[in-house]
Design a protein around this motif. Structure first.
Motif, short mmCIF file in Angstrom:
data_model
loop_
_atom_site.label_atom_id
_atom_site.label_comp_id
_atom_site.label_asym_id
_atom_site.label_seq_id
_atom_site.Cartn_x
_atom_site.Cartn_y
_atom_site.Cartn_z
N UNK A 19 28.89 -35.15 -22.60
CA UNK A 19 29.54 -36.96 -22.17
C UNK A 19 27.94 -37.44 -22.09
N UNK A 20 27.09 -37.32 -22.27
CA UNK A 20 25.54 -37.87 -22.67
C UNK A 20 25.22 -38.32 -20.67
N UNK A 21 25.73 -36.80 -20.14
CA UNK A 21 24.72 -37.10 -19.15
C UNK A 21 23.61 -36.77 -19.27
N UNK A 22 22.57 -37.24 -18.38
CA UNK A 22 21.54 -37.10 -18.94
C UNK A 22 19.90 -36.86 -17.22
N UNK A 37 38.60 -29.73 -12.84
CA UNK A 37 37.89 -28.79 -13.60
C UNK A 37 36.44 -28.68 -13.25
N UNK A 38 36.85 -28.07 -11.68
CA UNK A 38 35.53 -27.64 -11.09
C UNK A 38 33.86 -27.44 -11.77
N UNK A 39 34.48 -26.59 -12.75
CA UNK A 39 32.95 -26.64 -13.44
C UNK A 39 32.94 -27.10 -14.87
N UNK A 40 33.64 -27.88 -14.71
CA UNK A 40 32.60 -29.66 -15.48
C UNK A 40 32.34 -30.56 -14.59
N UNK A 41 32.95 -30.16 -13.49
CA UNK A 41 32.00 -31.04 -12.63
C UNK A 41 30.33 -30.40 -12.27
N UNK A 42 30.03 -28.96 -12.12
CA UNK A 42 29.31 -29.19 -11.28
C UNK A 42 28.73 -28.70 -12.44
N UNK A 43 28.54 -28.61 -13.72
CA UNK A 43 28.12 -29.57 -14.98
C UNK A 43 27.37 -30.35 -15.40
N UNK A 44 28.54 -31.19 -14.71
CA UNK A 44 27.75 -32.86 -14.94
C UNK A 44 26.98 -32.76 -14.10
N UNK A 45 26.62 -32.45 -13.00
CA UNK A 45 26.34 -32.58 -11.63
C UNK A 45 25.02 -31.94 -12.17
N UNK A 46 24.74 -30.83 -12.82
CA UNK A 46 24.04 -30.59 -13.08
C UNK A 46 22.73 -30.71 -13.68
N UNK A 47 23.59 -31.36 -15.05
CA UNK A 47 23.26 -32.04 -15.88
C UNK A 47 22.28 -33.44 -15.76
N UNK A 48 22.76 -33.86 -14.73
CA UNK A 48 22.27 -35.43 -13.74
C UNK A 48 20.99 -35.00 -13.13
#
Length: 147
Positions: A19-22, A37-48
């Motif tokens: 997703x290119x989230x940094x 998708x809560x796993x995806x949301x959590x992963x994106x929050x962790x990434x940013x």
């Protein structure tokens, strides 16, 4: 953590990378409901490195995560709303239920709505078990500085 759980977490993290989230990016979320998708949301929050912000934010955002289902209203209007707070180089990720899932959206609807909203679809990816993601950006000519 079991090896299988570790591999699953790694798979979600690598999806966040796709997703290119940094770190330090601001990611806005629209269309949140209990079916996301809560796993995806959590992963994106962790990434940013921070929580996802909601559509009431006053911040300029680097990415917008839009959860959209067939009965969620007008897609063009939603996409127009999603680009209002978007940084010049920002991206909109339109997440729709995969084929056969409740709320599935035909790809043709996305390909018709995106240009009407001033966006171009650049790619798609599987965003988990139940969701597909379309990457939408403003065309380069629209992002070029005005002289």
């Amino acid at each position: 953590m079991s090896a299988t759980a570790g591999q699953a977490a790694e798979g979600v993290r690598s999806l966040a990378d796709r997703f290119g989230i940094e770190p330090d990016m601001v990611v806005m979320e629209m269309g949140y409901d209990d079916d996301v998708d809560f796993e995806l949301r959590d992963a994106l929050a962790d990434a940013c490195g921070s929580d996802l912000v909601d559509e009431d934010t006053d911040e300029v955002v680097d990415a917008v995560l839009v959860w959209y289902r067939e009965d969620d209203g007008d897609l063009v209007d939603l996409l127009v709303d999603s680009i209002a707070p978007l940084a010049e180089s920002g991206v909109v990720w339109l997440l729709t239920p995969k084929s056969g899932r409740p709320g599935h959206v035909e790809p043709s609807e996305i390909s018709e709505a995106a240009p009407t909203a001033g966006l171009t679809q650049t790619s798609t990816l599987s965003a988990g078990k139940d969701w597909s993601a379309a990457r939408l950006v403003a065309p380069k000519a629209a992002r070029a500085p005005k002289r």
